[in-house]
Design a protein around this motif. Sequence first.
Motif: not given
Length: 370
Positions: A281-292
Motif C-alpha cells: 500500500l505504501v510503496f506499490g508502484g514506486d519500487v526500484e525493480a531489482i533483478h529476479h
Amino acid sequence: MFQRTIFLVLFFLLASLITIPTHAIRSFPERVGFSISHQFSEAPEYTNGFSCPVLGGDSFPKACDPSLVHIAMTIDSEYLRGTIAAVHSVLKHASCPENIFLHFIASDSSPVSSEDLTRVVHSTFPSLSFRVYQFKESLVSHLISSSIRQALDNPLNYARSYLADLLDSCVERVIYLDSDVIVVDDIAKLWRISLSGSRVIGAPEYCHANFTKYFSNGFWADTEMSRVFEGKSACYFNTGVMVMDLVRWREGDYTRKIESWMEIQKEKRIYELGSLPPFLLVFGGDVEAIHHRWNQHGLGGDNVVNSCRSLHPGPVSLLHWSGKGKPWSRLDLGEACLVDFLWAPYDLYRHHEHHLHHHHQHNLQLLDVL
C-alpha cells in the motif's frame, strides 16, 4: 546466465555430499542460555581480498564506517538455525566479508535473551561485526490483525518497518533479509544497486502476479482507499529481500504511513497476509525493480501448504524459502524437497545423528529442479 545457474547447482551437488540428518532436534528449550551456543559449529574465517576498501578503524564508531555493507535480519530461537545459515552464506560468497556489518533484531519478549543470542552469533562467527537490537513488541502488537497463517502474526515480522528507528542514524542504507534465505552471490552487488529518483526501497517485482488478490473486494470497492494506487503501475514484491534508503525513510516518516494502514486494517479488514500488504500500500508502484535473481522466492510452498517447488529458470543469486515449509524442518523429518539440499551445505547446526536417507537418489534428481 543459464549456464552459470547449472554451475551453481553442480557446485551444491558436490557440497551436499555432507551428511544430512533426518532426525535432528527441531526445537530449542525455553531457556537456552549456555547450551544454545554449543548447538552450532564455528564457521570458517572469511577474509577480505586485496581490493577491498580499508575500514577506518577508530576514525568512526563501529557501525558508522562508510566502507561497511549493512545487513539487517531478525533473530529468534525458532528461526535461529535459518539465520545462522543465511549469514554463513553471505560471508562465504562475499568479496569483502570483513566489511559486512549485521544488524540483528530480537524481540524484547523472547524467552532467549539478547545476551544469549549475542553469544551464539559471536561463538559461530568470531570475526563478524554485528549488534543485536531489542525490538519492543508493544510498538506494533496492538496494530496486528490475524492473518491466514499464525506465523505471520509474530510481531517480529513487523520489525522491518522500524529499522530506521532501531539502527543508528549514521546507518543510511541497509539490506533487509529474511531468515529463510541463502545468498549464493556477492552481496556487494546487491548493495551497489542505486535507488533512482526519490525511491525508498528496491526489491524484485513480479508484475505477472494478480495484484488485486492481495486486498479484499471491499478495499477495491472503496474509491477513497483504492485511490492509493491511482496512476501507478503497482506490482507485487516480496519484502523478504529489500534494499532500503533509511535517510529517505526517516525524512518521509514511512513507519507512520505503514502504521496508518494497519490501523485501517483493524477497522475494515482489507487484507489477509500479515506484514506484506502495508508495504504494498505504501510503496506499490514506486519500487526500484531489482533483478529476479536476487529473490528466488516461494521455495517453501505457499502460506497454507508445505509443498515442493522448483527453481525458476534463469540465474540465481539468492534462494528464498518463503511459504510454510522451511528447509531445516523438512530435512530433519526426512521429507526434504530437492531444493532443500541447496540449503544444507550452509547449515552449521551441530548434528548428533547422521543419516544418508535416500541421499544419492536426491543428488541424481537435483538437476531436475531447473
